[in-house]
Design a protein around this motif. Structure first.
Motif, PDB file in Angstrom:
ATOM      1  N   GLY A  85       0.807  -1.211   0.000  1.00 13.55           N
ATOM      2  CA  GLY A  85       0.000   0.000   0.000  1.00 13.55           C
ATOM      3  C   GLY A  85       0.839   1.259   0.000  1.00 13.55           C
ATOM      4  O   GLY A  85       2.001   1.271   0.397  1.00 13.55           O
ATOM      5  N   LYS A  86       0.229   2.342  -0.492  1.00 14.68           N
ATOM      6  CA  LYS A  86       0.857   3.662  -0.470  1.00 14.68           C
ATOM      7  C   LYS A  86       0.006   4.584   0.402  1.00 14.68           C
ATOM      8  O   LYS A  86      -1.110   4.250   0.773  1.00 14.68           O
ATOM      9  CB  LYS A  86       0.952   4.233  -1.889  1.00 14.68           C
ATOM     10  N   LEU A  87       0.539   5.770   0.651  1.00 16.44           N
ATOM     11  CA  LEU A  87      -0.195   6.725   1.494  1.00 16.44           C
ATOM     12  C   LEU A  87      -1.563   7.057   0.907  1.00 16.44           C
ATOM     13  O   LEU A  87      -2.520   7.322   1.623  1.00 16.44           O
ATOM     14  CB  LEU A  87       0.611   8.019   1.654  1.00 16.44           C
ATOM     15  N   SER A  88      -1.636   7.073  -0.437  1.00 15.08           N
ATOM     16  CA  SER A  88      -2.886   7.483  -1.073  1.00 15.08           C
ATOM     17  C   SER A  88      -3.926   6.371  -1.075  1.00 15.08           C
ATOM     18  O   SER A  88      -5.061   6.598  -1.495  1.00 15.08           O
ATOM     19  CB  SER A  88      -2.606   7.930  -2.504  1.00 15.08           C
ATOM     20  N   ASP A  89      -3.568   5.155  -0.608  1.00 13.13           N
ATOM     21  CA  ASP A  89      -4.538   4.062  -0.601  1.00 13.13           C
ATOM     22  C   ASP A  89      -5.495   4.207   0.570  1.00 13.13           C
ATOM     23  O   ASP A  89      -5.128   4.682   1.645  1.00 13.13           O
ATOM     24  CB  ASP A  89      -3.802   2.719  -0.506  1.00 13.13           C
ATOM     25  N   TYR A  90      -6.731   3.748   0.321  1.00 13.15           N
ATOM     26  CA  TYR A  90      -7.737   3.780   1.383  1.00 13.15           C
ATOM     27  C   TYR A  90      -7.609   2.532   2.238  1.00 13.15           C
ATOM     28  O   TYR A  90      -6.975   1.554   1.842  1.00 13.15           O
ATOM     29  CB  TYR A  90      -9.128   3.920   0.769  1.00 13.15           C
ATOM     30  N   PHE A  91      -8.230   2.568   3.433  1.00  7.95           N
ATOM     31  CA  PHE A  91      -8.143   1.419   4.331  1.00  7.95           C
ATOM     32  C   PHE A  91      -8.700   0.191   3.618  1.00  7.95           C
ATOM     33  O   PHE A  91      -9.703   0.285   2.908  1.00  7.95           O
ATOM     34  CB  PHE A  91      -8.945   1.692   5.612  1.00  7.95           C
ATOM     35  N   PRO A  92      -8.055  -0.958   3.810  1.00  2.00           N
ATOM     36  CA  PRO A  92      -8.494  -2.147   3.065  1.00  2.00           C
ATOM     37  C   PRO A  92      -9.862  -2.638   3.530  1.00  2.00           C
ATOM     38  O   PRO A  92     -10.207  -2.533   4.704  1.00  2.00           O
ATOM     39  CB  PRO A  92      -7.405  -3.173   3.389  1.00  2.00           C
ATOM     40  N   ASN A  93     -10.614  -3.169   2.587  1.00  2.00           N
ATOM     41  CA  ASN A  93     -11.916  -3.747   2.907  1.00  2.00           C
ATOM     42  C   ASN A  93     -11.717  -5.219   3.249  1.00  2.00           C
ATOM     43  O   ASN A  93     -11.094  -5.945   2.487  1.00  2.00           O
ATOM     44  CB  ASN A  93     -12.833  -3.602   1.676  1.00  2.00           C
ATOM     45  N   PRO A  94     -12.232  -5.671   4.396  1.00  3.93           N
ATOM     46  CA  PRO A  94     -12.012  -7.079   4.763  1.00  3.93           C
ATOM     47  C   PRO A  94     -12.717  -8.060   3.827  1.00  3.93           C
ATOM     48  O   PRO A  94     -12.338  -9.227   3.780  1.00  3.93           O
ATOM     49  CB  PRO A  94     -12.562  -7.163   6.185  1.00  3.93           C
ATOM     50  N   TYR A  95     -13.737  -7.596   3.118  1.00  5.54           N
ATOM     51  CA  TYR A  95     -14.444  -8.476   2.185  1.00  5.54           C
ATOM     52  C   TYR A  95     -14.373  -7.871   0.791  1.00  5.54           C
ATOM     53  O   TYR A  95     -14.265  -6.660   0.630  1.00  5.54           O
ATOM     54  CB  TYR A  95     -15.906  -8.639   2.600  1.00  5.54           C
ATOM     55  N   THR A  96     -14.480  -8.744  -0.223  1.00  7.99           N
ATOM     56  CA  THR A  96     -14.391  -8.242  -1.587  1.00  7.99           C
ATOM     57  C   THR A  96     -15.620  -7.453  -1.977  1.00  7.99           C
ATOM     58  O   THR A  96     -15.550  -6.526  -2.769  1.00  7.99           O
ATOM     59  CB  THR A  96     -14.175  -9.404  -2.572  1.00  7.99           C
ATOM     60  N   ASN A  97     -16.797  -7.822  -1.447  1.00 12.21           N
ATOM     61  CA  ASN A  97     -18.009  -7.060  -1.725  1.00 12.21           C
ATOM     62  C   ASN A  97     -19.016  -7.293  -0.603  1.00 12.21           C
ATOM     63  O   ASN A  97     -18.784  -8.101   0.309  1.00 12.21           O
ATOM     64  CB  ASN A  97     -18.601  -7.434  -3.091  1.00 12.21           C
ATOM     65  N   ASP A  98     -20.155  -6.583  -0.679  1.00 11.97           N
ATOM     66  CA  ASP A  98     -21.133  -6.643   0.397  1.00 11.97           C
ATOM     67  C   ASP A  98     -21.741  -8.037   0.554  1.00 11.97           C
ATOM     68  O   ASP A  98     -22.060  -8.471   1.660  1.00 11.97           O
ATOM     69  CB  ASP A  98     -22.254  -5.628   0.136  1.00 11.97           C
ATOM     70  N   GLU A  99     -21.906  -8.740  -0.589  1.00 11.76           N
ATOM     71  CA  GLU A  99     -22.507 -10.062  -0.514  1.00 11.76           C
ATOM     72  C   GLU A  99     -21.593 -11.024   0.240  1.00 11.76           C
ATOM     73  O   GLU A  99     -22.051 -11.823   1.057  1.00 11.76           O
ATOM     74  CB  GLU A  99     -22.798 -10.597  -1.925  1.00 11.76           C
ATOM     75  N   ALA A 100     -20.285 -10.909  -0.036  1.00 15.92           N
ATOM     76  CA  ALA A 100     -19.320 -11.741   0.687  1.00 15.92           C
ATOM     77  C   ALA A 100     -19.365 -11.409   2.177  1.00 15.92           C
ATOM     78  O   ALA A 100     -19.313 -12.309   3.025  1.00 15.92           O
ATOM     79  CB  ALA A 100     -17.921 -11.510   0.128  1.00 15.92           C
ATOM     80  N   ALA A 101     -19.499 -10.115   2.492  1.00 16.77           N
ATOM     81  CA  ALA A 101     -19.564  -9.707   3.896  1.00 16.77           C
ATOM     82  C   ALA A 101     -20.812 -10.277   4.567  1.00 16.77           C
ATOM     83  O   ALA A 101     -20.761 -10.759   5.698  1.00 16.77           O
ATOM     84  CB  ALA A 101     -19.583  -8.178   3.983  1.00 16.77           C
ATOM     85  N   ARG A 102     -21.938 -10.261   3.853  1.00 14.06           N
ATOM     86  CA  ARG A 102     -23.182 -10.799   4.415  1.00 14.06           C
ATOM     87  C   ARG A 102     -23.065 -12.292   4.675  1.00 14.06           C
ATOM     88  O   ARG A 102     -23.438 -12.784   5.732  1.00 14.06           O
ATOM     89  CB  ARG A 102     -24.344 -10.521   3.466  1.00 14.06           C
ATOM     90  N   SER A 103     -22.556 -12.993   3.679  1.00  9.44           N
ATOM     91  CA  SER A 103     -22.546 -14.450   3.825  1.00  9.44           C
ATOM     92  C   SER A 103     -21.566 -14.882   4.912  1.00  9.44           C
ATOM     93  O   SER A 103     -21.742 -15.918   5.527  1.00  9.44           O
ATOM     94  CB  SER A 103     -22.206 -15.114   2.491  1.00  9.44           C
ATOM     95  N   ALA A 104     -20.555 -14.058   5.165  1.00 14.33           N
ATOM     96  CA  ALA A 104     -19.604 -14.415   6.217  1.00 14.33           C
ATOM     97  C   ALA A 104     -20.113 -14.051   7.600  1.00 14.33           C
ATOM     98  O   ALA A 104     -19.545 -14.471   8.596  1.00 14.33           O
ATOM     99  CB  ALA A 104     -18.269 -13.709   5.962  1.00 14.33           C
TER     100      ALA A 104
END
Lengths: 70, 308
Positions: free
Chosen positions: B152-171
């Motif tokens: 990562g670089k300074l300009s990168d945003y905080f990483p998302n723990p899931y690839t998308n919302d559906e993955a987050a829901r199912s987990a």
């Protein structure tokens, strides 16, 4: 007192050119002074809470890099 | 006028009134403006009373609706940034970032906060760089059209723990962990709510059934929350040696999230102080000049002398 004001008038405010210069210079100095005083009050209210007050305890790795950040 | 003058001398003196007085008096006699204004005022007053009553009724009804649910409202905690001119506690923001990174970030994203935002707030530039380099970011495409991973670089945003919302829901049993970037602005009670929620887990009271996979939290609307209690004493360690009790971590992460939601918080209060100082100065000057200019008008005496 009146003598000082009279001299000020004679030398500065009487001519438009010097009056304008005095206004610009005065605005510049006032802004600087006002910011110094108000920032001082704010930092006094929030002593020890701002990044400015705590950054010296974190920046051991590099001393030259981030001097101008606010 | 000439004929009047010729009738009698006495009459002319009698009729000689100052022209302005004549015009003022005639306006007062002829004008119907005053009556019209009175009617309008009454109407506006009536409108105000009726409108205010309706608004009050709507508010009361809305409040009674709110009181019908079983949500525990948060108390107001004595945050160190509560005052009109009180800034956020930046040491607390830094600890809160550690809590977010070690605990919350396992499930919650903060997609609007970049590592560069930490500089000058809770981290020095090199520290923020080190934080950014610790993550892997998908970038590309490169010259062959492939995506690749890079630090990562300074300009990168905080990483998302899931690839998308559906993955987050199912987990997470179907519950989407909300993005925390603006969470204190997005919830009633703000940082008070965050603190209460994180420290408020308890056993459900008698009669309340909580479904499998949900947890009971009286501060969560509805009571059953998909997030398990995350903060226990000593669940992590602070780098500055502060004892990591659950309430300390909840307070720090709430402060961090408050900063994330309102990064302009400190600047806003600084400007408020400056504006108040400047405007009180300008008010004093304006008031002095008003008094100065009006002193002549206020102290004058007007004498009406009949013309002999």
């Amino acid at each position: 007192m009146a003598g000082v004001i009279g001299k000020l008038y004679q030398n500065v405010f009487r001519r438009t050119s010097s009056f304008v210069l005095a206004a610009i210079f005065g605005a510049f100095m006032f802004e600087r002074g006002f910011d110094m005083v108000s920032d001082g009050v704010f930092e006094n209210i929030n002593q020890g809470k701002l990044w400015k007050h705590i950054k010296h305890s974190y920046g051991q790795q590099e001393e030259g890099g981030d001097e101008e950040e606010e | 006028m000439a004929t009047v003058g010729r009738v009698s001398r006495g009459a002319t003196t009698f009729l000689k009134v100052s022209p302005s007085a004549v015009s003022l008096q005639s306006v007062a006699n002829v004008s119907t403006l005053k009556n019209g204004l009175n009617g309008k005022k009454t109407f506006l007053g009536l409108l105000g009373v009726v409108g205010g009553g309706a608004a009050g009724l709507a508010f009361a009804l809305n409040e009674s609706v709110k009181a019908s649910d079983l949500t525990l409202h948060t108390s107001n905690f004595p945050w160190s940034h509560n005052g009109y001119f009180s800034s956020l506690d930046h040491a607390s923001i830094r600890r809160g970032y550690e809590v977010y990174k070690n605990v919350c970030a396992a499930c919650h994203s903060m997609k609007y906060i970049a590592f560069r935002n930490l500089i000058g707030v809770s981290h020095t530039e090199s520290e923020a760089k080190a934080e950014a380099e610790a993550i892997q970011v998908k970038d590309g495409p490169d010259e062959e059209g492939n995506m690749f991973e890079r630090p990562g670089k300074l300009s990168d945003y905080f990483p998302n723990p899931y690839t998308n919302d559906e993955a987050a829901r199912s987990a997470n049993n179907g519950a989407l962990p909300p993005d925390l970037s603006y969470i204190t602005s997005a919830r009633h009670g703000g940082e008070n709510y965050i603190f209460s929620l994180l420290t408020g887990y308890c056993d459900p009271p008698a009669g309340v059934q909580v479904r499998e996979g949900l947890y009971y939290n009286p501060y969560f609307p509805g009571g059953a929350i998909g997030m398990a209690q995350a903060l226990y004493n000593e669940v992590m360690e602070y780098s500055d040696g502060t004892p990591a009790t659950s309430s300390q971590m909840a307070k720090d992460v709430a402060t961090f999230l408050k900063w994330a939601s309102e990064p302009e918080h400190d600047q806003r209060k600084r400007m408020a102080l400056k504006a108040l100082m400047m405007f009180s100065l300008l008010f004093a000057i304006t008031y002095y000049i008003k008094r100065h200019k009006w002193s002549v008008l206020k102290s004058r005496k007007i004498a009406y002398k009949p013309v002999k």
